[in-house]
Design an enzyme around this catalytic site. Structure first.
Site, PDB file in Angstrom:
ATOM      1  N   GLU A  56     -18.376  10.118   0.709  1.00 34.68           N
ATOM      2  CA  GLU A  56     -18.217  10.095  -0.909  1.00 34.68           C
ATOM      3  C   GLU A  56     -19.049   9.036  -1.789  1.00 34.68           C
ATOM      4  O   GLU A  56     -19.394   9.295  -2.671  1.00 34.68           O
ATOM      5  CB  GLU A  56     -16.752   9.846  -1.163  1.00 34.68           C
ATOM      6  CG  GLU A  56     -15.688  10.939  -0.764  1.00 34.68           C
ATOM      7  CD  GLU A  56     -14.508  11.024  -0.878  1.00 34.68           C
ATOM      8  OE1 GLU A  56     -13.697  11.913  -1.094  1.00 34.68           O
ATOM      9  OE2 GLU A  56     -13.864   9.821  -0.652  1.00 34.68           O
ATOM     10  N   GLY A 103       0.794  -1.113  -0.082  1.00 31.41           N
ATOM     11  CA  GLY A 103       0.066   0.070  -0.199  1.00 31.41           C
ATOM     12  C   GLY A 103       0.928   1.336  -0.043  1.00 31.41           C
ATOM     13  O   GLY A 103       2.042   1.185  -0.257  1.00 31.41           O
ATOM     14  N   ASP A 151      -1.741   2.561   8.431  1.00 29.86           N
ATOM     15  CA  ASP A 151      -2.844   2.429   8.945  1.00 29.86           C
ATOM     16  C   ASP A 151      -2.951   1.383   9.984  1.00 29.86           C
ATOM     17  O   ASP A 151      -3.688   1.488  10.996  1.00 29.86           O
ATOM     18  CB  ASP A 151      -3.987   1.695   8.016  1.00 29.86           C
ATOM     19  CG  ASP A 151      -4.455   2.771   6.993  1.00 29.86           C
ATOM     20  OD1 ASP A 151      -4.030   3.993   7.126  1.00 29.86           O
ATOM     21  OD2 ASP A 151      -5.658   2.601   6.357  1.00 29.86           O
ATOM     22  N   GLY A 177       2.151   2.967   2.547  1.00 30.12           N
ATOM     23  CA  GLY A 177       3.482   2.922   3.433  1.00 30.12           C
ATOM     24  C   GLY A 177       4.592   1.910   2.972  1.00 30.12           C
ATOM     25  O   GLY A 177       5.673   2.796   2.610  1.00 30.12           O
TER      26      GLY A 177
END
Lengths: 433, 433
Positions: free
Chosen positions: B170, B13, B306, B15
């Site tokens: 969203e 991801g 996360d 990171g």
């Protein structure tokens, strides 16, 4: 005032879609029934299977494509049966009455009595087929990268494509490109260019329906991409490989990825028409139709596209390609409108503008408008014609851009391994669709 | 000569990817392990779920993105366990030894002890989640079109989004657009604009982490798109609808489509770090890290993004957003390189450049560089920043083009209903992933 004439169209492929578009604004009520909510541009499906394009780029929502026609309704439903006496289509959850029916449900892969091969060697007909094939091709390279045993690694790097028609040739060429170009710098333990790509064709000739010159050119292009073409008939398939009969006896090829491009059969709706309306079927389940694309005794039922066996023009059935379906769709629509005015049309005639196939970057073979050519001009013609027929303008631009980008960078951005394995863990868990 | 320092990164991801990119060319051997073969641009995942973009447009093959780094290896594999004594990652089919480990395995949805809700109310973390949500939204309109009973039709046209953070806002805004614009002319029996879109937020305030002014602006934009925001806490979920606690008592909402945007929990690898390396976890499973993003007693193990609970800057843990993960990834990489030179770096500091969310066509709220604004300028800023961070240049251009096209035509071309139902037929057949 009488109710408007009701037309039901089964199938939103090229035949059904072009029939519906042609009936836009005509004094008829049209209902197009499809299991899926989108029209799929099947000629480019192999590009999704090989990571060059994304599914959304070759599919268009049927409701959107047809929403300009206020007399056209789209129904997302499964057809369960036909009631030709009462003139209605039995859906799995309802009913649709018709005055005229257009059956355009297409074809699916055909394993010549070996349906259990489907899980081992998927064919390429649906979006799900394409993402499954993409998953298998990419996972095979990943598995090879991790495999220490040379024989097993070799099996992971062996790709067998069964069938040398346009789909088989285009798939094999695209896998050749993936191995030689796309993945060139992506691995450490393996060299993707060492992949072993085999195209098995029982006749020994790829693109057998084309002229010898084009067939030879296609084979040369394939060889340049590292594809080997073998005259071989598959007699057995399993998760470890393929057994095939060749002129020099039986051979066994250890391969973890086998793709099926060898045969198609008409939709099972053909058998329903046989049982309900006494239609005759040919060897691959296609419905034998009259010169006006209807079935004998039922002028109100048209069968068009890949489902139809239309042999009135040349004595041979017309091939299962998009232009035939489009032209028959328009013809059926025109016939319906003519009949409402008390007129009849002459028999359907297919205007054959030729055929073409691409084999790797910048290469194609074409046989169009009476001209036969290959190489870059054929490739540009191929690009242009395929873009032109994409239904949505948006898709045309995105696909053009993706192709240009892929061409320049030799990359294929849509190389996603998604979804769950369709290959069953246990033999009892076949999940077909 | 000694072997180069081995860095293993778990997770591709924001990171993990930014850590790997930062280590390109450094005197270390990097192995990035991920279950998937692509990096996913999660901030735009809701646009796939709502048919505006295709999966391939927001995903990039990890091997391709990292193939310029000859010291970087990508391994597609599942992590089964960690052996912190022997310093190796146990894969489901192998082993990867490390000198330094960067754990960046992200987060998944969290149902607060009601994991069985996942099948009824999917969350939005993976490509498969997004295509499943897209399938459900589109099928709901299809089912409503065919449903004669007004109450059942109403339930098909009711969409409940649980959670009023950026993802919930969203998603709700995009469904509002689909109902009011995209599908406007597509149906005959229903008016999609009559869809009932409910955003349930237990605090009653959408975008609670923003300022009051922005939160109010977001709510106004949602209302304009036909979304109703309710202060309600979900206490029960089933295939027929939602039961929630409100200030005026329990309510029952009949709804066939429920989407979950209410909570995330860190990857189960956090618990592995607790068991193997005595790491402490917070309430949602995040690993409490030191000021240098490592875990106490294990300076060789970084936990970032996360999965990390980093509270040294403000006393509060940093939010689970992409910029934090990117900056921590770069920081971990820089720390590794500094240590090899015998140096140390100051503690990690997050440079907060703000946050933003879009709500429908041409609308957004933003809080960036100390400025708070909404409307069209915020939307343009949102577009620009999201495009800038898409990893591949190709994707940037295609997404820009799709957005421009969607904006002008109010269409969403990627409205494909694909795949098989994930909602189980029988309660015993839960298929989670």
């Amino acid at each position: 005032m009488s109710e408007p004439h009701r037309v039901v169209i089964i199938g939103g492929g090229f035949g059904g879609l072009y029939a519906a578009k042609r009936l836009r604004g005509a004094p008829v009520d049209v209902t197009l029934v499809d299991r899926r909510n989108f029209h799929l541009f099947q000629p480019l499906l192999y590009q999704v299977a090989t990571g060059a394009l994304s599914p959304g780029e070759i599919a268009s929502p049927l409701r959107y494509v047809l929403n300009q026609g206020r007399n056209i309704q789209v129904l997302m439903a499964n057809v369960a049966d036909l009631d030709v006496q009462e003139r209605r289509v039995i859906l799995s959850d309802g009913m649709a009455g018709y005055d005229t029916l257009i059956v355009a449900a297409g074809a699916r892969h055909h394993y010549f009595g070996n349906d259990h091969w489907e899980d081992t060697a998927p064919g390429l007909k649906t979006i799900e087929d394409a993402t499954e094939i993409r998953r298998r091709i990419l996972l095979a390279f990943e598995a090879a990268e991790r495999e220490a045993d040379p024989a097993r690694r070799r099996a992971w790097l062996t790709f067998v494509i069964v069938g040398g028609g346009p789909t088989g040739v285009e798939l094999a060429g695209a896998i050749g490109e993936i191995a030689n170009d796309t993945l060139r710098y992506d691995f450490h333990s393996i060299n993707p260019a060492e992949a072993n790509i085999l195209l098995l064709e029982s006749s020994g000739r790829v693109l057998g329906a084309y002229t010898d010159k084009l067939s030879d050119a296609a084979e040369k292009s394939l060889i340049r991409l590292g594809v080997r073409v073998r005259k071989a008939l598959v007699i057995h398939l399993d998760d470890e490989g393929v057994t095939a009969k060749t002129d020099s006896g039986e051979i066994r090829i250890a391969a973890r990825t086998v793709l099926w491009a060898a045969g198609v059969a008409a939709s099972p709706l053909g058998a329903v028409l046989r049982d309900r309306a006494r239609a005759s079927l040919d060897r691959v389940g296609r419905v034998v139709v009259e010169p006006d694309c209807t079935i004998p005794g039922h002028p109100e039922i048209f069968v068009i596209g890949d489902m139809a066996h239309f042999a009135h023009q040349t004595g041979q059935p017309l091939p299962g390609v998009a232009p035939v379906a489009m032209q028959q769709g328009r013809y059926a629509a025109d016939t319906i409108v003519a009949r409402l005015k008390g007129r009849t049309l002459p028999a359907f005639r297919y205007a054959d503008r030729g055929s073409m196939a691409t084999i790797g970057r910048g290469k194609a073979v074409a046989d169009v408008f009476g001209l036969r050519f290959d190489g870059a001009p054929a490739w540009l013609a191929w690009l242009f014609i395929h873009l032109m027929y994409l239904v949505e303008f948006n898709n045309r631009l995105v696909v053009l851009f993706q192709w240009a980008y892929n061409y320049v960078t030799r990359n294929r951005g849509a190389r996603l391994i998604t979804g769950e394995a369709r290959r069953p863990e246990k033999p009892g868990e076949l999940r077909l669709h």
